[in-house]
Write a protein that holds these residues in place. Structure first.
Motif, PDB file in Angstrom:
ATOM      1  N   MET A  76       0.686  -1.005  -0.062  1.00 23.10           N
ATOM      2  CA  MET A  76       0.025   0.220   0.104  1.00 23.10           C
ATOM      3  C   MET A  76       0.640   1.563   0.068  1.00 23.10           C
ATOM      4  O   MET A  76       0.690   2.214  -0.222  1.00 23.10           O
ATOM      5  CB  MET A  76      -0.615   0.221   1.349  1.00 23.10           C
ATOM      6  N   ALA A  77       1.832   1.200   0.002  1.00 24.32           N
ATOM      7  CA  ALA A  77       2.635   2.500   1.017  1.00 24.32           C
ATOM      8  C   ALA A  77       2.900   3.373  -0.210  1.00 24.32           C
ATOM      9  O   ALA A  77       2.871   4.528  -0.045  1.00 24.32           O
ATOM     10  CB  ALA A  77       4.450   2.057   1.836  1.00 24.32           C
ATOM     11  N   PRO A  78       3.726   2.862  -1.545  1.00 21.86           N
ATOM     12  CA  PRO A  78       4.041   3.304  -2.774  1.00 21.86           C
ATOM     13  C   PRO A  78       3.032   4.296  -3.025  1.00 21.86           C
ATOM     14  O   PRO A  78       2.925   5.673  -3.645  1.00 21.86           O
ATOM     15  CB  PRO A  78       4.437   2.676  -3.403  1.00 21.86           C
ATOM     16  N   ILE A  79       1.328   3.754  -3.235  1.00 22.25           N
ATOM     17  CA  ILE A  79       0.690   4.552  -3.426  1.00 22.25           C
ATOM     18  C   ILE A  79       0.262   6.385  -2.637  1.00 22.25           C
ATOM     19  O   ILE A  79       0.089   6.890  -3.880  1.00 22.25           O
ATOM     20  CB  ILE A  79      -1.034   3.930  -2.981  1.00 22.25           C
ATOM     21  N   PHE A  80       0.615   6.008  -1.332  1.00 17.13           N
ATOM     22  CA  PHE A  80       0.203   7.657  -0.748  1.00 17.13           C
ATOM     23  C   PHE A  80       1.491   8.446  -0.929  1.00 17.13           C
ATOM     24  O   PHE A  80       1.745   9.744  -1.246  1.00 17.13           O
ATOM     25  CB  PHE A  80       0.861   7.555   0.590  1.00 17.13           C
ATOM     26  N   ARG A  81       2.180   7.708  -1.964  1.00 13.25           N
ATOM     27  CA  ARG A  81       3.519   8.568  -2.338  1.00 13.25           C
ATOM     28  C   ARG A  81       3.193   8.921  -4.217  1.00 13.25           C
ATOM     29  O   ARG A  81       3.869  10.406  -4.654  1.00 13.25           O
ATOM     30  CB  ARG A  81       5.225   8.055  -2.265  1.00 13.25           C
ATOM     31  N   ARG A  82       2.814   8.330  -4.775  1.00 14.23           N
ATOM     32  CA  ARG A  82       2.478   8.026  -5.966  1.00 14.23           C
ATOM     33  C   ARG A  82       1.442   9.125  -5.936  1.00 14.23           C
ATOM     34  O   ARG A  82       1.526  10.088  -6.935  1.00 14.23           O
ATOM     35  CB  ARG A  82       2.452   7.088  -6.820  1.00 14.23           C
ATOM     36  N   VAL A  83       0.932   8.998  -5.444  1.00 10.45           N
ATOM     37  CA  VAL A  83      -0.546  10.307  -5.864  1.00 10.45           C
ATOM     38  C   VAL A  83      -0.146  11.828  -5.552  1.00 10.45           C
ATOM     39  O   VAL A  83      -1.253  12.442  -6.395  1.00 10.45           O
ATOM     40  CB  VAL A  83      -1.762  10.235  -4.636  1.00 10.45           C
ATOM     41  N   ARG A  84       1.248  12.296  -5.414  1.00 12.83           N
ATOM     42  CA  ARG A  84       1.379  13.742  -5.465  1.00 12.83           C
ATOM     43  C   ARG A  84       0.491  14.720  -4.529  1.00 12.83           C
ATOM     44  O   ARG A  84       0.057  15.376  -5.747  1.00 12.83           O
ATOM     45  CB  ARG A  84       1.799  13.741  -7.097  1.00 12.83           C
ATOM     46  N   ARG A  85      -0.239  14.343  -3.886  1.00 13.83           N
ATOM     47  CA  ARG A  85      -1.247  15.274  -3.322  1.00 13.83           C
ATOM     48  C   ARG A  85      -0.425  15.744  -1.632  1.00 13.83           C
ATOM     49  O   ARG A  85      -0.489  14.981  -1.041  1.00 13.83           O
ATOM     50  CB  ARG A  85      -2.613  14.669  -3.743  1.00 13.83           C
ATOM     51  N   THR A  86      -1.102  16.132  -1.541  1.00  9.45           N
ATOM     52  CA  THR A  86      -1.367  16.639   0.300  1.00  9.45           C
ATOM     53  C   THR A  86      -2.015  16.231   1.290  1.00  9.45           C
ATOM     54  O   THR A  86      -1.877  15.572   2.427  1.00  9.45           O
ATOM     55  CB  THR A  86      -1.512  18.265   0.804  1.00  9.45           C
ATOM     56  N   THR A  87      -3.111  15.697   0.867  1.00 12.06           N
ATOM     57  CA  THR A  87      -4.610  15.149   1.121  1.00 12.06           C
ATOM     58  C   THR A  87      -4.925  13.978   0.593  1.00 12.06           C
ATOM     59  O   THR A  87      -4.962  13.939  -0.269  1.00 12.06           O
ATOM     60  CB  THR A  87      -5.378  16.380   2.083  1.00 12.06           C
ATOM     61  N   MET A  88      -5.858  13.050   1.634  1.00 14.21           N
ATOM     62  CA  MET A  88      -6.917  12.295   1.077  1.00 14.21           C
ATOM     63  C   MET A  88      -8.006  12.848   0.704  1.00 14.21           C
ATOM     64  O   MET A  88      -8.733  12.208  -0.239  1.00 14.21           O
ATOM     65  CB  MET A  88      -7.397  10.868   2.212  1.00 14.21           C
ATOM     66  N   ALA A  89      -8.486  13.692   1.131  1.00 16.30           N
ATOM     67  CA  ALA A  89      -9.050  15.283   0.449  1.00 16.30           C
ATOM     68  C   ALA A  89      -8.811  14.997  -1.027  1.00 16.30           C
ATOM     69  O   ALA A  89      -9.679  15.054  -1.970  1.00 16.30           O
ATOM     70  CB  ALA A  89      -9.706  15.813   1.020  1.00 16.30           C
ATOM     71  N   GLU A  90      -8.369  15.636  -1.257  1.00 20.83           N
ATOM     72  CA  GLU A  90      -7.505  15.535  -2.845  1.00 20.83           C
ATOM     73  C   GLU A  90      -7.516  14.617  -3.439  1.00 20.83           C
ATOM     74  O   GLU A  90      -8.026  14.076  -4.398  1.00 20.83           O
ATOM     75  CB  GLU A  90      -6.652  16.310  -2.836  1.00 20.83           C
ATOM     76  N   PHE A  91      -7.216  13.646  -3.119  1.00 23.39           N
ATOM     77  CA  PHE A  91      -7.046  12.124  -3.679  1.00 23.39           C
ATOM     78  C   PHE A  91      -8.482  11.890  -4.484  1.00 23.39           C
ATOM     79  O   PHE A  91      -8.445  10.986  -5.111  1.00 23.39           O
ATOM     80  CB  PHE A  91      -6.700  11.088  -2.541  1.00 23.39           C
ATOM     81  N   THR A  92      -9.007  11.984  -3.453  1.00 26.23           N
ATOM     82  CA  THR A  92     -11.276  11.550  -3.491  1.00 26.23           C
ATOM     83  C   THR A  92     -11.342  12.355  -4.383  1.00 26.23           C
ATOM     84  O   THR A  92     -12.206  12.181  -5.136  1.00 26.23           O
ATOM     85  CB  THR A  92     -11.596  11.724  -2.016  1.00 26.23           C
ATOM     86  N   GLU A  93     -10.731  13.739  -4.169  1.00 27.02           N
ATOM     87  CA  GLU A  93     -11.449  14.906  -5.352  1.00 27.02           C
ATOM     88  C   GLU A  93     -10.814  14.289  -6.680  1.00 27.02           C
ATOM     89  O   GLU A  93     -11.579  14.081  -7.982  1.00 27.02           O
ATOM     90  CB  GLU A  93     -11.295  15.584  -4.741  1.00 27.02           C
ATOM     91  N   ASP A  94      -9.174  13.728  -7.339  1.00 26.79           N
ATOM     92  CA  ASP A  94      -9.133  13.486  -8.542  1.00 26.79           C
ATOM     93  C   ASP A  94     -10.151  12.657  -9.106  1.00 26.79           C
ATOM     94  O   ASP A  94     -10.140  12.107 -10.128  1.00 26.79           O
ATOM     95  CB  ASP A  94      -7.814  13.054  -8.039  1.00 26.79           C
ATOM     96  N   ARG A  95     -10.649  11.366  -7.948  1.00 29.06           N
ATOM     97  CA  ARG A  95     -11.339  10.207  -8.237  1.00 29.06           C
ATOM     98  C   ARG A  95     -12.168  10.202  -9.172  1.00 29.06           C
ATOM     99  O   ARG A  95     -13.080   9.619  -9.661  1.00 29.06           O
ATOM    100  CB  ARG A  95     -10.568   9.683  -7.686  1.00 29.06           C
ATOM    101  N   TYR A  96     -13.173  10.769  -7.696  1.00 30.28           N
ATOM    102  CA  TYR A  96     -14.285  10.946  -7.725  1.00 30.28           C
ATOM    103  C   TYR A  96     -15.134  11.946  -7.869  1.00 30.28           C
ATOM    104  O   TYR A  96     -16.118  12.274  -8.254  1.00 30.28           O
ATOM    105  CB  TYR A  96     -15.188  10.627  -6.330  1.00 30.28           C
ATOM    106  N   GLY A  97     -13.869  13.379  -8.664  1.00 32.80           N
ATOM    107  CA  GLY A  97     -15.065  15.086  -8.108  1.00 32.80           C
ATOM    108  C   GLY A  97     -14.508  15.409  -6.920  1.00 32.80           C
ATOM    109  O   GLY A  97     -14.902  14.676  -5.859  1.00 32.80           O
ATOM    110  N   PRO A  98     -14.909  16.751  -7.407  1.00 32.48           N
ATOM    111  CA  PRO A  98     -15.105  17.714  -6.237  1.00 32.48           C
ATOM    112  C   PRO A  98     -15.915  17.564  -4.647  1.00 32.48           C
ATOM    113  O   PRO A  98     -15.729  17.644  -4.322  1.00 32.48           O
ATOM    114  CB  PRO A  98     -15.656  19.443  -6.874  1.00 32.48           C
TER     115      PRO A  98
END
Length: 532
Positions: A92-114
């Motif tokens: 799991m660990a590399p996923i958190f590095r590769r998303v290149r975001r500051t928060t998991m909220a940005e991660f979720t927005e990238d995947r599913y929208g604002p």
């Protein structure tokens, strides 16, 4: 109160060192990326300390020792629930590095929208608030009992918040990471220092076996935690860990992907070892009360067990070290949570959607004050609303699992969409609380059967609603997965969605750098035509 001069000396030295770390860290802070993520430059030892410190806090020995005191060694599974999930942290660990975001909220927005990013933000703020409150309450309980009940739990809680705010407010994640490393050693001391002091008092293992029921020594007994419950707790931890809002800062801030793997895996593995110490203390306290060796024949609240042991076993100086260890266990996590909640509000929402054109200094101060606001709300929740620390802890873990269905589903299944994600969260949470309400239990109670019913409902909702509603825009999905398929050192600023072609995929696959979790449902595509 049983606090000697030697105890005060230890406490003053500890608080002085922590304050110095915060001040030194502040001198290095140059912007939001440094404050929130330490510029993603932490080495392996710092990452191990950070993962261990963020994942280990004072309500854990309080809740686990109380559980073992009540039910026996099988209570260890409330915290060993992630034991079988730990090896998967390496994946799991590399996923958190590769998303290149500051928060998991940005991660979720990238995947599913604002607006799904907004839903995640609400969940994350609730997670931080509940988790922080349970940590504060647990530490307050154990310190109050350790000093003989002369201070008051609420006063201790308020004092911890004040000290934590001082160095987290100025030093950000850099201060939190360095204190995690320092305080990790103190937490290990906390985990095992009571065992040799109480072992002889109860007559060792033979003395405990002679005074306690035999089921208390079983790791899976009908009177305690059954195998079925262990399986459900493991599933809870495996899915929920991906959605916990502090994971990106705790795991994705290493200087490279291997460092992130090392920190995430080994930091959590050390934690599993420490839980053995907490469990043994629970058995020792149970034997002490049954034998009456400390003048007590029972505890009114099982979660007083750890503090009871400290009160009767520790000597001057050691009590001060213990209190410092409890503060260490709590404040290392609280400081990270304060920084992460500030990042969540500032970077994940305000900067993206409300106020976009201010200088970096504005967002830095906004992050500091928003994190402070969350901590103060958690203080109020801890003082007025928490009943059992263990149930509050399990509630946050379970809510993370229900959110994790959409997070993990969005990584392994490209067809998952925002409507399915929303349906999975709403359905699972609704079923969970409705069943507890119908059974007449507190909403922060935890039951394996209720958890499974809610989890299955959430998974079915994700799949069925995603299939019945339009897919996410192809360009957005491609951009998201290109980042997950591109190693961090190849395009650290975020690759062009059109830049990852067959040749790049073959090269990454040949180097063993494609992520198994991302290609769990499409292994041949991940192998890019090469042999498995």
């Amino acid at each position: 109160m049983q606090i000697a001069y030697a105890d005060w000396i230890v406490l003053v030295v500890y608080l002085g060192v922590v304050a110095a770390i915060g001040v030194l860290a502040k001198r290095k802070i140059r912007g939001t990326e440094h404050y929130f993520l330490g510029k993603r430059g932490f080495g392996p030892w710092l990452m191990i300390g950070q993962s261990f410190g963020v994942g280990t806090h004072a309500e854990m020995p309080v809740s686990l020792t109380g559980a073992v005191y009540s039910t026996g060694m099988s209570g260890i599974w409330f915290h060993w629930k992630n034991l079988f999930a730990t090896p998967f942290y390496w994946l799991m660990a590399p996923i958190f590095r590769r998303v290149r975001r500051t928060t998991m909220a940005e991660f979720t927005e990238d995947r599913y929208g604002p607006w799904m990013g907004g839903v995640y933000t609400l969940f994350a703020l609730c997670f931080f608030l509940l988790n922080t409150a349970s940590m504060l309450k647990g530490a307050g309980k154990v310190i109050d009992q350790a000093v003989g009940g002369g201070i008051g739990v609420d006063l201790i809680v308020a004092a911890m918040v004040l000290v934590m705010i001082v160095y987290s407010f100025v030093g950000g994640l850099v201060a939190a990471a360095w204190t995690d490393l320092l305080q990790g050693f103190l937490i290990i001391v906390l985990s095992f220092m009571l065992i040799p002091l109480g072992w002889g008092m109860v007559g060792g293992l033979e003395g405990m076996r002679g005074s306690l029921e035999q089921f208390r020594f079983s790791l899976a007994a009908p009177e305690g935690i059954t195998v079925w419950v262990i399986v459900m707790l493991t599933l809870n931890g495996l899915i929920g860990i991906m959605a916990q809002p502090h994971m990106l800062a705790a795991v994705g801030t290493g200087k490279d992907e291997r460092t992130c793997r090392i920190g995430f895996f080994y930091g959590n593995f050390v934690k599993r070892i420490c839980t053995v110490g907490w469990a043994l203390v629970g058995l020792i306290v149970a034997a002490m009360t049954v034998q009456g060796v400390a003048g007590e024949t029972g505890l009114s609240d099982p979660e007083h067990a750890f503090g009871f042991a400290c009160h009767h076993l520790l000597f001057p100086g050691a009590l001060g070290l213990f209190i410092a260890s409890v503060l260490a266990a709590n404040m290392s996590t609280l400081s990270a949570f304060m920084v992460d909640s500030g990042a969540l509000i500032t970077q994940g929402w305000v900067r993206r959607h409300w106020i976009r054109d201010r200088n970096d200094s504005f967002y830095l101060w906004l992050g500091r004050f928003s994190g402070l606001a969350v901590m103060l709300l958690a203080l109020l929740y801890a003082v007025f609303l928490i009943d059992r620390v263990l149930y509050s802890f399990l509630l946050t873990e379970t809510l993370a699992t229900y959110m994790g269905v959409s997070i993990l589903g969005g990584i392994v299944w490209k067809r998952a969409n925002r409507w399915g994600a929303l349906a999975s969260v709403v359905a699972s949470v609704a079923v969970n609380f409705a069943l507890y309400s119908w059974r007449g239990e507190r909403l922060d109670h935890w039951d394996a059967d209720v958890f499974l019913a809610a989890l299955v409902t959430g998974c079915l909702a994700l799949v069925l609603v995603s299939r019945l509603t339009p897919a996410e825009p192809e360009e957005n999905v491609r951009s998201f997965f290109v980042r997950l398929e591109t190693p961090h050192d190849e395009a650290d600023g975020g690759p062009d969605p059109a830049s990852l072609g067959t040749e790049e995929r073959r090269r990454y696959a040949a180097q063993g750098r494609q992520l198994l979790l991302v290609h769990l449902l499409s292994p041949r595509r991940g192998a890019a035509g090469l042999p498995f």
